[in-house]
Design an enzyme around this catalytic site. Structure first.
Site, short mmCIF file in Angstrom:
data_model
loop_
_atom_site.label_atom_id
_atom_site.label_comp_id
_atom_site.label_asym_id
_atom_site.label_seq_id
_atom_site.Cartn_x
_atom_site.Cartn_y
_atom_site.Cartn_z
N HIS A 249 1.90 4.28 -2.77
CA HIS A 249 1.96 5.99 -2.79
C HIS A 249 3.31 6.53 -3.10
O HIS A 249 3.39 7.50 -3.60
CB HIS A 249 1.71 6.34 -1.19
CG HIS A 249 0.33 6.27 -0.63
ND1 HIS A 249 -0.82 6.87 -1.57
CD2 HIS A 249 -0.51 5.65 0.37
CE1 HIS A 249 -1.96 6.57 -0.85
NE2 HIS A 249 -1.65 5.67 0.16
N HIS B 19 0.81 -1.25 0.04
CA HIS B 19 -0.12 0.00 -0.22
C HIS B 19 0.92 1.27 -0.05
O HIS B 19 0.57 2.09 -0.91
CB HIS B 19 -1.06 0.04 1.19
CG HIS B 19 -1.74 1.16 1.36
ND1 HIS B 19 -3.14 1.08 0.76
CD2 HIS B 19 -1.60 2.53 1.86
CE1 HIS B 19 -3.63 2.49 0.94
NE2 HIS B 19 -2.70 3.12 1.67
N GLU B 20 1.70 1.49 0.95
CA GLU B 20 2.76 2.58 1.04
C GLU B 20 3.61 2.58 -0.11
O GLU B 20 4.00 3.86 -0.61
CB GLU B 20 3.34 2.42 2.37
CG GLU B 20 2.61 2.41 3.46
CD GLU B 20 1.72 3.69 3.74
OE1 GLU B 20 1.95 4.79 3.20
OE2 GLU B 20 0.43 3.46 4.07
#
Length: 358
Positions: free
Chosen positions: A21, A17-18
């Site tokens: 980003h 997820h990170e």
């Protein structure tokens, strides 16, 4: 072993997820100050290229990607605030997009091992069915939808009947490639396949095997992913309408415990690994959907603020200060952390004394 595997899996999904980003920010030229897996006290930290610090923190319940200008106004041309609308949306949504992609890839790998896929079909109906509903379901009919929601997989029927809560349903089946509809099917007393009375909708279920060609493997991978998304939405609806309670939620401890149970209840180590990885795909898609909810402190909240701010600037020719968004995010982050603590406490109580869980 399964507990360790569960913790690793959870950490990988957070990292994905990170990383979404991070990659999006780098592609859009946004400065990333820190890329962290986990929350809380710092365990390990290393300075990387382009001024980004990579860190590992104590609690594996989240992570963050600290962007220039995310929490306060910045004149830096590489701040998130000085990017165009669509670049900002891309950066904020990239974490959820990555989680969804990871879930789809996991499903694709698992489905490529399949020899065939089960198609939910009708095995017949009770003798009373035709008299009550004005028509009969025929053996071999393929279940297509219940109350307008598509039936992709065999367990979708149980899910959609649960959502119906015993109310009359509209059922569609495919018969020789044509849709046949049955409206307002109500629960009643029908005879089962052995002639015994039971309470239900009066149809019998079965399944046929569809050959696992390249096309069907890709098709059922997509079906699985869409099914996961729909399950999350149904769960949220149940929370809102009282069909489920906050105490029914699982946090990291509950998820790890569930993965451990899945592993221990599997017939073999190979089956356990496949089941755990499949469950990991569900968690990944779940994270994708939940993070796009328009709630401050989540990715969807950032996108909501971006839309409100953009519309406000067009109408009133004035930007909403970043500090207001940061303050609201802090309040909701505190609320989310309090909810996480409650859910974690509830998970622990279920493990220690199941009957004492709130």
């Amino acid at each position: 072993m399964y507990i360790i595997l569960a913790i690793l899996l959870f950490g990988i999904l957070i990292a994905a997820h990170e990383w979404g980003h991070f990659i999006a920010a780098r592609l859009c030229g946004v400065t990333v100050h820190e890329f962290s897996i986990g929350m809380g006290p710092l365990i390990w930290k290393k300075e990387g290229k382009k001024g980004t610090a990579f860190s590992l923190r104590a609690f594996p319940i989240g992570g963050f990607c600290a962007l220039e200008g995310e929490e306060e106004q910045s004149d830096d041309p590489h701040s998130i605030g000085n990017q165009g609308f669509w670049k900002k949306v891309f950066v904020f949504a990239a974490g959820a997009m990555m989680n969804f992609l990871v879930g789809v890839l996991i499903l694709l790998v698992l489905n490529f091992q399949a020899a065939g896929f089960l198609v939910p079909t009708v095995a017949g109906c009770a003798p009373e069915f035709e008299q009550v509903n004005g028509g009969a379901l025929l053996e071999g009919d393929e279940f297509y939808s219940i109350n307008g929601s598509r039936i992709y997989l065999t367990n979708d029927i149980d899910l959609l009947l649960m959502v119906a809560k015993g109310n009359p349903i509209d059922l569609e089946v495919l018969r020789d490639g044509e849709k046949v509809a049955f409206h307002d099917l109500a629960i009643g007393t029908f005879s089962d396949s052995e002639g015994n009375p039971y309470e239900g909708y009066g149809f019998y279920r079965s399944a046929k095997v569809k050959e696992a060609t390249l096309g069907t493997k890709i098709q059922y991978t997509w079906y699985n992913a869409i099914d996961f998304v729909r399950t999350v939405w149904f769960s949220l609806q149940m929370l809102l309408n009282g069909g489920a309670e906050v105490s029914d939620l699982n946090g990291p401890v509950g998820i790890v415990s569930t993965i451990n149970q899945v592993g221990n209840q599997s017939a073999s180590i190979a089956d356990a690994l496949a089941n755990i990885i499949y469950f990991g795909a569900f968690i990944s898609v779940n994270l994708s959907v939940m993070n796009l909810l328009p709630i401050p402190a989540l990715d969807g909240g950032h996108i909501l603020f971006l839309i409100v701010s953009t519309v406000g600037e067009k109408l009133f020719h004035k930007k909403i200060p970043v500090k207001y968004e940061a303050a609201i995010n802090m309040v909701f982050l505190a609320l989310l952390m309090a909810l996480m603590l409650f859910v974690t406490f509830n998970d622990v109580m279920k493990l220690i004394r199941p009957e004492a869980a709130p």
